[in-house]
Write a protein that holds these residues in place. Structure first.
Motif, PDB file in Angstrom:
ATOM      1  N   THR A 257     -44.183  57.033 -18.526  1.00  0.00           N
ATOM      2  CA  THR A 257     -44.293  56.886 -17.271  1.00  0.00           C
ATOM      3  C   THR A 257     -45.276  58.111 -16.808  1.00  0.00           C
ATOM      4  OG1 THR A 257     -42.442  58.062 -16.402  1.00  0.00           O
ATOM      5  CG2 THR A 257     -42.115  55.927 -16.735  1.00  0.00           C
ATOM      6  N   ASP A 258     -46.205  57.668 -15.661  1.00  0.00           N
ATOM      7  CA  ASP A 258     -47.263  58.773 -15.071  1.00  0.00           C
ATOM      8  C   ASP A 258     -47.588  58.226 -14.045  1.00  0.00           C
ATOM      9  OD1 ASP A 258     -48.708  61.227 -16.951  1.00  0.00           O
ATOM     10  OD2 ASP A 258     -49.398  60.541 -14.994  1.00  0.00           O
ATOM     11  N   ILE A 259     -48.430  59.088 -13.256  1.00  0.00           N
ATOM     12  CA  ILE A 259     -48.871  58.479 -12.205  1.00  0.00           C
ATOM     13  C   ILE A 259     -50.681  58.140 -12.608  1.00  0.00           C
ATOM     14  CG2 ILE A 259     -48.036  59.987 -10.165  1.00  0.00           C
ATOM     15  CD1 ILE A 259     -50.137  62.072 -10.541  1.00  0.00           C
TER      16      ILE A 259
ATOM     17  N   ASN B 177     -37.839  64.798 -19.204  1.00  0.00           N
ATOM     18  CA  ASN B 177     -38.371  65.052 -17.714  1.00  0.00           C
ATOM     19  C   ASN B 177     -39.472  66.057 -18.098  1.00  0.00           C
ATOM     20  OD1 ASN B 177     -36.894  63.739 -15.783  1.00  0.00           O
ATOM     21  ND2 ASN B 177     -35.117  65.041 -16.161  1.00  0.00           N
ATOM     22  N   CYS B 178     -40.723  65.699 -18.207  1.00  0.00           N
ATOM     23  CA  CYS B 178     -41.848  66.387 -18.636  1.00  0.00           C
ATOM     24  C   CYS B 178     -42.796  66.892 -17.205  1.00  0.00           C
ATOM     25  CB  CYS B 178     -42.653  65.558 -19.509  1.00  0.00           C
ATOM     26  SG  CYS B 178     -43.587  66.647 -20.585  1.00  0.00           S
ATOM     27  N   ALA B 179     -42.740  66.193 -16.190  1.00  0.00           N
ATOM     28  CA  ALA B 179     -43.759  66.476 -15.151  1.00  0.00           C
ATOM     29  C   ALA B 179     -43.420  67.805 -14.648  1.00  0.00           C
ATOM     30  CB  ALA B 179     -43.786  65.509 -13.990  1.00  0.00           C
TER      31      ALA B 179
ATOM     32  N   VAL C 153     -44.439  81.247  -8.406  1.00  0.00           N
ATOM     33  CA  VAL C 153     -43.862  80.060  -7.886  1.00  0.00           C
ATOM     34  C   VAL C 153     -43.333  79.237  -9.184  1.00  0.00           C
ATOM     35  CG1 VAL C 153     -44.211  78.026  -6.434  1.00  0.00           C
ATOM     36  CG2 VAL C 153     -45.259  80.141  -5.736  1.00  0.00           C
ATOM     37  N   TYR C 154     -44.176  79.077 -10.055  1.00  0.00           N
ATOM     38  CA  TYR C 154     -44.019  78.630 -11.207  1.00  0.00           C
ATOM     39  C   TYR C 154     -42.815  78.940 -12.004  1.00  0.00           C
ATOM     40  CZ  TYR C 154     -44.983  76.221 -15.572  1.00  0.00           C
ATOM     41  OH  TYR C 154     -44.911  75.574 -16.837  1.00  0.00           O
ATOM     42  N   GLY C 155     -42.490  80.340 -12.274  1.00  0.00           N
ATOM     43  CA  GLY C 155     -41.518  80.877 -12.823  1.00  0.00           C
ATOM     44  C   GLY C 155     -40.213  80.663 -12.048  1.00  0.00           C
TER      45      GLY C 155
ATOM     46  N   THR D  69     -47.596  78.895 -24.235  1.00  0.00           N
ATOM     47  CA  THR D  69     -48.794  78.311 -23.639  1.00  0.00           C
ATOM     48  C   THR D  69     -49.232  77.281 -24.745  1.00  0.00           C
ATOM     49  OG1 THR D  69     -49.504  80.242 -22.662  1.00  0.00           O
ATOM     50  CG2 THR D  69     -50.918  78.739 -23.005  1.00  0.00           C
ATOM     51  N   VAL D  70     -49.489  75.913 -24.530  1.00  0.00           N
ATOM     52  CA  VAL D  70     -49.692  74.825 -25.238  1.00  0.00           C
ATOM     53  C   VAL D  70     -50.862  74.264 -24.735  1.00  0.00           C
ATOM     54  CG1 VAL D  70     -48.806  72.485 -25.814  1.00  0.00           C
ATOM     55  CG2 VAL D  70     -47.106  74.285 -25.400  1.00  0.00           C
ATOM     56  N   GLN D  71     -51.839  74.022 -25.991  1.00  0.00           N
ATOM     57  CA  GLN D  71     -53.063  73.311 -25.560  1.00  0.00           C
ATOM     58  C   GLN D  71     -52.812  71.926 -24.927  1.00  0.00           C
ATOM     59  OE1 GLN D  71     -56.176  74.630 -26.618  1.00  0.00           O
ATOM     60  NE2 GLN D  71     -56.776  73.245 -24.868  1.00  0.00           N
ATOM     61  N   SER D  72     -53.152  71.570 -23.752  1.00  0.00           N
ATOM     62  CA  SER D  72     -53.092  70.531 -22.832  1.00  0.00           C
ATOM     63  C   SER D  72     -54.320  70.293 -21.947  1.00  0.00           C
ATOM     64  CB  SER D  72     -51.554  70.403 -22.248  1.00  0.00           C
ATOM     65  OG  SER D  72     -51.844  71.358 -21.220  1.00  0.00           O
ATOM     66  N   PRO D  73     -54.381  69.090 -21.251  1.00  0.00           N
ATOM     67  CA  PRO D  73     -55.456  68.886 -20.468  1.00  0.00           C
ATOM     68  C   PRO D  73     -55.206  70.056 -19.227  1.00  0.00           C
ATOM     69  CG  PRO D  73     -54.731  66.989 -20.953  1.00  0.00           C
ATOM     70  CD  PRO D  73     -53.832  67.734 -21.668  1.00  0.00           C
ATOM     71  N   SER D  74     -54.080  70.135 -18.617  1.00  0.00           N
ATOM     72  CA  SER D  74     -54.043  71.056 -17.419  1.00  0.00           C
ATOM     73  C   SER D  74     -54.301  72.677 -17.903  1.00  0.00           C
ATOM     74  CB  SER D  74     -52.493  71.005 -16.921  1.00  0.00           C
ATOM     75  OG  SER D  74     -51.763  71.408 -17.785  1.00  0.00           O
ATOM     76  N   LEU D  75     -53.897  72.847 -19.188  1.00  0.00           N
ATOM     77  CA  LEU D  75     -54.311  74.329 -19.584  1.00  0.00           C
ATOM     78  C   LEU D  75     -56.112  74.306 -19.519  1.00  0.00           C
ATOM     79  CD1 LEU D  75     -53.655  77.054 -20.918  1.00  0.00           C
ATOM     80  CD2 LEU D  75     -53.995  76.059 -23.065  1.00  0.00           C
TER      81      LEU D  75
HETATM   82  P1  NAD Z   1     -50.339  68.322 -18.220  1.00  0.00           P
HETATM   83  O1  NAD Z   1     -50.267  69.095 -16.984  1.00  0.00           O
HETATM   84  O2  NAD Z   1     -51.732  68.476 -18.744  1.00  0.00           O
HETATM   85  O3  NAD Z   1     -50.458  66.687 -17.925  1.00  0.00           O
HETATM   86  C1  NAD Z   1     -49.226  66.428 -17.072  1.00  0.00           C
HETATM   87  C2  NAD Z   1     -49.376  65.014 -16.842  1.00  0.00           C
HETATM   88  O4  NAD Z   1     -48.425  64.750 -15.634  1.00  0.00           O
HETATM   89  C3  NAD Z   1     -50.550  64.174 -16.445  1.00  0.00           C
HETATM   90  O5  NAD Z   1     -50.647  63.094 -17.263  1.00  0.00           O
HETATM   91  C4  NAD Z   1     -50.324  63.850 -15.034  1.00  0.00           C
HETATM   92  O6  NAD Z   1     -50.864  62.708 -14.564  1.00  0.00           O
HETATM   93  C5  NAD Z   1     -48.798  63.861 -14.774  1.00  0.00           C
HETATM   94  N1  NAD Z   1     -48.498  64.120 -13.414  1.00  0.00           N
HETATM   95  C6  NAD Z   1     -48.664  64.962 -12.611  1.00  0.00           C
HETATM   96  N2  NAD Z   1     -48.186  64.676 -11.135  1.00  0.00           N
HETATM   97  C7  NAD Z   1     -47.218  63.691 -11.467  1.00  0.00           C
HETATM   98  C8  NAD Z   1     -46.177  63.101 -10.829  1.00  0.00           C
HETATM   99  N3  NAD Z   1     -46.205  63.345  -9.408  1.00  0.00           N
HETATM  100  N4  NAD Z   1     -45.596  62.179 -11.417  1.00  0.00           N
HETATM  101  C9  NAD Z   1     -45.844  61.809 -12.592  1.00  0.00           C
HETATM  102  N5  NAD Z   1     -46.555  62.281 -13.463  1.00  0.00           N
HETATM  103  C10 NAD Z   1     -47.566  63.105 -12.720  1.00  0.00           C
HETATM  104  O7  NAD Z   1     -49.125  68.408 -19.478  1.00  0.00           O
HETATM  105  P2  NAD Z   1     -48.816  69.733 -20.139  1.00  0.00           P
HETATM  106  O8  NAD Z   1     -49.483  71.098 -19.810  1.00  0.00           O
HETATM  107  O9  NAD Z   1     -48.341  69.403 -21.412  1.00  0.00           O
HETATM  108  O10 NAD Z   1     -47.315  70.119 -19.221  1.00  0.00           O
HETATM  109  C11 NAD Z   1     -46.201  69.304 -19.295  1.00  0.00           C
HETATM  110  C12 NAD Z   1     -45.055  69.925 -18.886  1.00  0.00           C
HETATM  111  O11 NAD Z   1     -44.824  71.050 -19.756  1.00  0.00           O
HETATM  112  C13 NAD Z   1     -44.924  70.652 -17.515  1.00  0.00           C
HETATM  113  O12 NAD Z   1     -43.864  70.560 -16.986  1.00  0.00           O
HETATM  114  C14 NAD Z   1     -45.505  72.038 -17.902  1.00  0.00           C
HETATM  115  O13 NAD Z   1     -44.979  72.813 -16.936  1.00  0.00           O
HETATM  116  C15 NAD Z   1     -44.687  72.287 -19.145  1.00  0.00           C
HETATM  117  N6  NAD Z   1     -45.355  73.447 -19.749  1.00  0.00           N
HETATM  118  C16 NAD Z   1     -46.569  73.344 -20.196  1.00  0.00           C
HETATM  119  C17 NAD Z   1     -47.121  74.488 -20.983  1.00  0.00           C
HETATM  120  C18 NAD Z   1     -48.477  74.571 -21.168  1.00  0.00           C
HETATM  121  O14 NAD Z   1     -48.998  75.606 -21.614  1.00  0.00           O
HETATM  122  N7  NAD Z   1     -49.308  73.370 -21.144  1.00  0.00           N
HETATM  123  C19 NAD Z   1     -46.103  75.661 -20.947  1.00  0.00           C
HETATM  124  C20 NAD Z   1     -44.971  75.883 -20.539  1.00  0.00           C
HETATM  125  C21 NAD Z   1     -44.566  74.514 -19.928  1.00  0.00           C
END
Ligand code: NAD
Length: 264
Positions: free
Chosen positions: A54-56, A99-101, A165-167, A198-204
Motif C-alpha cells: 500500500t502507498d499513496i 509500518n513503513c510510512a 521532530v523526526y527523532g 542512513t539508507v539510500q532511498s528516494p526521500s534521501l
Molecule cells: P521514502 O521516504 O523514500 O519513501 C516513502 C514512501 O512513503 C513513498 O512511496 C511515499 O509515496 C510514501 N508515503 C508518503 N506519505 C504517505 C502516506 N501518507 N501514506 C502512505 N504512504 C505514504 O522511503 P524510505 O526512505 O525507505 O523510508 C521508509 C521509512 O524508513 C520511513 O519511516 C523513514 O522514516 C524510515 N527511515 C529511513 C531512513 C533512510 O535513510 N532512508 C533512515 C531511517 C529510517
C-alpha cells in the motif's frame, strides 16, 4: 471509505504456492512504493507471503506490481486517513503488518512549527496507532501476528543533529512498539521496531538535493556511518523478513538497529 478505492483485491493465503520463510502468511506493507517499504514488499513476496503493498503513490505501486511479476497485490492507502486505514487493514487481515510510512523533518527544535510537529507525528506515529488498532483484533483471534514498525537510529537511541521532530516521533514509535509488545504478548503477537541508519532511498535523494550541495551532504551522511557507506533498502528488508517469519518467534518488544555502525 474515504480516499481512493483499493485498486487490486487483497491477497489470499494460497496466492503463493512455493515454500518460503513466509509461506502461508498475509503481509500488509505501508509506504511500499519506494525505498525500504518497496524492498520489503518484494522480499516478503519472494519468501512466499501473500503481500498487500500500500502507498499513496498509485504509479509507484503499479511499477512495483510489474516488478513483482504478479506476486503481490496493491492498494492505494493514505495512512493519515483513519477510515481508509481501518477499512483496508480490516479487509486484508494481515498476519504481518509492516509500518513503513514516515517523513523526515529537518531542523532543530527552534526551527520547527506546531504544524510541522503535527504533520510528522500524524504520519510517523498516529498512522501506526491506527494500522495496529485495525490489525490487532484479527491477530488476537488467530492467536498470532507480527507487527514491525520502522523507527530510526535517530530516536531514543541516538540524538542526531537537526532531527528534533523526526527523532522525537521515532522515539515515540519505539515506545509504541514496546507497549504493544507487552500488552499482547500473551495473545501470541509480537511487535518489534527496525531502526535504520542512513539508507539510500528516494526521500534521501530529495534531502541531499535540498541541502544545495548534494556531494558534500552525501559525504557527510556517509561519514556518520563507520562502515563508510549508506545502507540499502534490501538490507532493511532482510530484517523485516526475519521479524515477520517464525525464525524470530522468541523476539518481541525490541528495537533492532541496522545502521552501518552509527550507534557504536
Ligand atoms: P521514502 O521516504 O523514500 O519513501 C516513502 C514512501 O512513503 C513513498 O512511496 C511515499 O509515496 C510514501 N508515503 C508518503 N506519505 C504517505 C502516506 N501518507 N501514506 C502512505 N504512504 C505514504 O522511503 P524510505 O526512505 O525507505 O523510508 C521508509 C521509512 O524508513 C520511513 O519511516 C523513514 O522514516 C524510515 N527511515 C529511513 C531512513 C533512510 O535513510 N532512508 C533512515 C531511517 C529510517
Amino acid at each position: 471509505m474515504q480516499g481512493k478505492e483499493i485498486i487490486m483485491t487483497s491477497p489470499s493465503r494460497d496466492q503463493r504456492t512455493s515454500q518460503g520463510r513466509l509461506t502461508g502468511k498475509r503481509a500488509l506493507v505501508t509506504a511500499a512504493a519506494a525505498g525500504i517499504g518497496r524492498a520489503s514488499a518484494l522480499a516478503m513476496a519472494a519468501e512466499g507471503a501473500a503481500v498487500l503493498a500500500t502507498d499513496i503513490d498509485e504509479d509507484g505501486l503499479a511499477l512495483l506490481a510489474a516488478d513483482a511479476d504478479g506476486a503481490l497485490s496493491s492498494a492505494v492507502l493514505d495512512v493519515c486517513r483513519r477510515d481508509e486505514v481501518m477499512s483496508v487493514v480490516d479487509e486484508a487481515q494481515p498476519d504481518i503488518l509492516l509500518n513503513c510510512a514516515g517523513f523526515v523533518h529537518h531542523g532543530s527544535l527552534l526551527d520547527a512549527t506546531d504544524e510541522e510537529w503535527e504533520t510528522a507525528f500524524t504520519l510517523n506515529v498516529r498512522s501506526m496507532f491506527h494500522t495496529i488498532q485495525a490489525a490487532l483484533p484479527g491477530m488476537i483471534e488467530r492467536g498470532s501476528g507480527s507487527i514491525i514498525n520502522v523507527a530510526s537510529i535517530a530516536s531514543s537511541l541516538k540524538g542526531v543533529g537537526m532531527r528534533c521532530v523526526y527523532g522525537a516521533s521515532k522515539a515515540a514509535v519505539i515506545g509504541l512498539t514496546k507497549s504493544v509488545a507487552i500488552d499482547f504478548i500473551k495473545d501470541g503477537i509480537r511487535c518489534n521496531a527496525i531502526c535504520p541508519g542512513t539508507v539510500q532511498s528516494p526521500s534521501l535523494e530529495d534531502r541531499l538535493h535540498a541541502t544545495g550541495n548534494y556531494e558534500a551532504a552525501r559525504e557527510q551522511f556517509i561519514a556518520r556511518q563507520p562502515m563508510g557507506r549508506l545502507g540499502t533498502p534490501e538490507e532493511m528488508a532482510s530484517l523485516a523478513v526475519y521479524l515477520g517469519s517464525d525464525e524470530s518467534r522468541f523476539a518481541s518488544g525490541q528495537a533492532f538497529i541496522v545502521d552501518g555502525g552509527m550507534a557504536i
